[in-house]
Design an enzyme around this catalytic site. Structure first.
Site, PDB file in Angstrom:
ATOM      1  N   CYS A 209       0.844  -1.196   0.000  1.00 23.25           N
ATOM      2  CA  CYS A 209       0.000   0.000   0.000  1.00 23.25           C
ATOM      3  C   CYS A 209       0.884   1.254   0.000  1.00 23.25           C
ATOM      4  O   CYS A 209       1.871   1.316   0.739  1.00 23.25           O
ATOM      5  CB  CYS A 209      -0.891   0.008   1.248  1.00 23.25           C
ATOM      6  SG  CYS A 209      -1.801   1.542   1.410  1.00 23.25           S
TER       7      CYS A 209
ATOM      8  N   GLU B  95       3.582  -5.523   8.795  1.00 22.32           N
ATOM      9  CA  GLU B  95       3.875  -4.154   8.326  1.00 22.32           C
ATOM     10  C   GLU B  95       5.000  -3.538   9.162  1.00 22.32           C
ATOM     11  O   GLU B  95       5.939  -2.945   8.626  1.00 22.32           O
ATOM     12  CB  GLU B  95       2.620  -3.273   8.445  1.00 22.32           C
ATOM     13  CG  GLU B  95       2.908  -1.818   8.088  1.00 22.32           C
ATOM     14  CD  GLU B  95       1.846  -0.852   8.601  1.00 22.32           C
ATOM     15  OE1 GLU B  95       0.654  -1.179   8.524  1.00 22.32           O
ATOM     16  OE2 GLU B  95       2.218   0.232   9.075  1.00 22.32           O
TER      17      GLU B  95
END
Ligand code: SF4
Length: 278
Positions: free
Chosen positions: A94, A124
């Site tokens: 993203c 992440e």
């Protein structure tokens, strides 16, 4: 019984983009693998699997020619390993996560200790720490600052909560053992997370029962459930309509529904239908 949906919920920009990239690649080139689940939602992963997108849990499990990097990204070593092993890479990281990675890398290169407000075990955060280099750590609590260098850069897991990040930063600044001479703060919480949380909080204040729909391993969904529960309203975090227990609804007349950033619209619709049928 009235059922109200949150004004902002469900698929975010990063998840839509990741799914689109992978669907396009599989349509044009055939079966491929993702390194870890593309997004933290079982229904999405199952549906993609039917189209030829399978999940490799680790680098050693990768097969075939093409690998997609999940929306929560990967550290530089993981990316390097995928390329060294000769895979073609579809990078579905993203852009909000990528931004956090770039910030971490710049801070690390400039000699700052990088402190990430986030869950150190989340993929992440592990990836962002990797981009920061050796001088980096992640925590949800204010760490032992006396052990850190004087130049400190703070950023945030994209799916954390704004207020909690502000409290964390305030805790760092006011900590008695803080010795830093330079402090840089980057709010790397993503747009979708903030909007979902604001809408969930507003809805939780208007209803007497909340349903939060999304993967049990989805960080942003768990955060939504926590935010709703913290208002005092009874909150259920479920993954699918089949989990709705009619007994939960007894004595409740206003029910709210929200969903995590990786929850498809059809799953939300099924939950709403199941609630309407009780
Ligand atoms: S929740 Fe935010 S950071 Fe995560 S994929 Fe969606 S837009 Fe990107």
């Amino acid at each position: 019984m009235e059922i109200e949906r949150a004004s902002e919920m469900g698929f975010c920009f990063g998840v839509r983009r990741a799914i689109k990239l992978v669907e396009k690649a599989v349509g044009e080139r055939g079966p491929l693998q993702t390194l870890g689940a593309l997004v933290h939602n079982r229904q999405v992963v199952d549906r993609l699997e039917l189209c030829g997108v399978s999940v490799a849990a680790s680098l050693d499990e990768l097969q075939g020619n093409i690998v997609a990097i999940a929306s929560h990204g990967v550290g530089p070593e993981g990316m390097e390993q995928v390329r060294i092993r000769g895979f073609e890479v579809i990078d579905a990281t993203c852009p909000f996560v990528r931004k956090a990675q770039v910030v971490a890398k710049r801070l690390g290169k400039a000699g700052f200790w990088v402190l990430v407000f986030g869950d150190a075990a989340h993929p992440e955060v592990r990836g962002v720490l990797g981009w920061a280099g050796e001088n980096a750590s992640a925590s949800l609590e204010v760490p032992h600052l006396d052990k850190l260098p004087r130049r400190l850069g703070i950023l945030c897991q994209t799916t954390q909560n704004q207020e909690r990040f502000a409290e964390f930063v305030a805790g760092v600044i006011s900590h008695k053992s803080a010795k830093f001479t330079e402090l840089r703060i980057f709010n790397t919480i993503c747009d979708a997370t903030s909007k979902h949380q604001v809408a969930a909080l507003a809805l939780a204040g208007r209803v007497d029962l909340m349903f939060v729909v999304g993967g049990q391993d989805s960080a942003n969904t768990k955060r939504l459930a926590r935010i709703c529960a913290d208002t005092g309203v009874t909150t259920y975090h479920i993954e699918a309509a089949a989990e709705v227990d009619p007994r939960w609804l007894r004595g409740h007349y206003r029910v709210g529904v929200t969903a995590g950033a990786s929850t498809p619209d059809e799953v939300i619709d099924e939950v709403v239908r199941a609630l309407e049928e009780v």
